[in-house]
Design a protein around this motif. Structure first.
Motif, short mmCIF file in Angstrom:
data_model
loop_
_atom_site.label_atom_id
_atom_site.label_comp_id
_atom_site.label_asym_id
_atom_site.label_seq_id
_atom_site.Cartn_x
_atom_site.Cartn_y
_atom_site.Cartn_z
N ASN A 1 0.85 -1.18 0.00
CA ASN A 1 0.00 0.00 0.00
C ASN A 1 0.89 1.24 0.00
O ASN A 1 1.64 1.47 0.95
CB ASN A 1 -0.92 0.01 1.22
N ALA A 2 0.84 2.00 -1.09
CA ALA A 2 1.69 3.18 -1.23
C ALA A 2 0.88 4.28 -1.92
O ALA A 2 0.99 4.47 -3.13
CB ALA A 2 2.95 2.84 -2.02
N PRO A 3 0.05 5.00 -1.18
CA PRO A 3 -0.82 6.02 -1.78
C PRO A 3 -0.09 7.06 -2.62
O PRO A 3 -0.65 7.59 -3.58
CB PRO A 3 -1.49 6.67 -0.56
N ALA A 4 1.17 7.33 -2.30
CA ALA A 4 1.93 8.33 -3.08
C ALA A 4 2.12 7.88 -4.52
O ALA A 4 2.39 8.71 -5.40
CB ALA A 4 3.28 8.58 -2.43
N LEU A 5 1.98 6.58 -4.78
CA LEU A 5 2.14 6.05 -6.13
C LEU A 5 0.81 5.82 -6.83
O LEU A 5 0.75 5.15 -7.86
CB LEU A 5 2.97 4.76 -6.09
#
Length: 243
Positions: free
Chosen positions: A227-231
């Motif tokens: 989970n990496a919202p910045a991506l």
């Protein structure tokens, strides 16, 4: 620790990878090995040579020494120009040479589009129109409807690598289409890792960029979900909120 390997042609936007590594967390390592780009030209004959088995195999030994669990040919144009069947053969040869699960950025786009459930997409490419058309044909072979294709006529990866935020934003806006569920920016020479969330907020829909989907594809091959919202939406599966 999950170690992932990438064969990246030349030097343009490879600094996207350490940026994404920091975003993904301390237990994911992204190892980039550079391959010989040959002639730097977004031209079909030059791209076929750049993605040849011999050029990819030359980087495999160094990559194996990194302990990578999977390898992705981090190049879109140097894979889709081979066509659907040829790109499969390219990946099979890479997997055999590396002794690892393998893929390419072109297949990463196809799989990412399916992951998001985006039946219709728009392509915003840095390439000349004829090369962009090859990418559209590749996506159609994967079962994705391409509602619009915009080429920018840029010939070299070196020029694309010099583009900044404003050029990336302008490219995405110009290539968007109201019927598209997602916008695709298919060039690993383009710096996009820092801009994915802003792009999605501006367009109000998922944006898939070459280096972003390449890393996601490597994680997929290794059986990892991060989970990496910045991506962007691809790494969260949450719809973007339009600014």
């Amino acid at each position: 620790m999950t170690a992932l390997g990438f064969l990246y042609p030349g030097h343009s936007a490879e600094d996207d990878y350490p940026r994404m590594e920091q975003t993904l967390g301390s237990d994911v390592r992204l190892q980039v090995v550079h391959t010989d780009i040959g002639e730097d030209a977004h031209r079909v004959d030059a791209l076929l040579e750049m993605g040849s088995a011999a050029r990819l195999a030359a980087g495999v030994e160094e990559l194996r020494l990194t302990g990578a669990e999977a390898v992705v040919w981090a190049c879109t144009s140097g894979s889709f120009v081979f066509g659907w069947d040829g790109a499969h053969e390219q990946v099979r040869d890479l997997a055999l040479a590396a002794g690892l699960p393998a893929s390419s950025t072109s297949f990463a786009f196809a799989h990412a589009v399916r992951e998001l459930g985006a039946a219709r997409v728009a392509v915003a490419a840095t390439y000349p129109e004829d090369v962009a058309a090859h990418f559209s044909a590749f996506l159609e072979s994967a079962g994705t409807e391409v509602v619009s294709v915009r080429g920018s006529g840029v010939i070299t990866a070196a020029e694309v690598g010099a583009w900044g935020r404003e050029e990336v934003m302008a490219l995405a806006r110009a290539g968007d289409h109201p019927d598209a569920a997602a916008v695709l920016l298919p060039d690993t020479a383009l710096h996009t890792a820092a801009h994915v969330r802003e792009l999605e907020a501006a367009l109000g829909k998922p944006v898939l960029t070459a280096n972003q989907v390449t890393v996601w594809e490597a994680l997929r091959l290794a059986g990892r979900r991060v989970n990496a919202p910045a991506l962007g939406a691809l790494f969260t599966k949450e719809p973007p909120v339009q600014a």
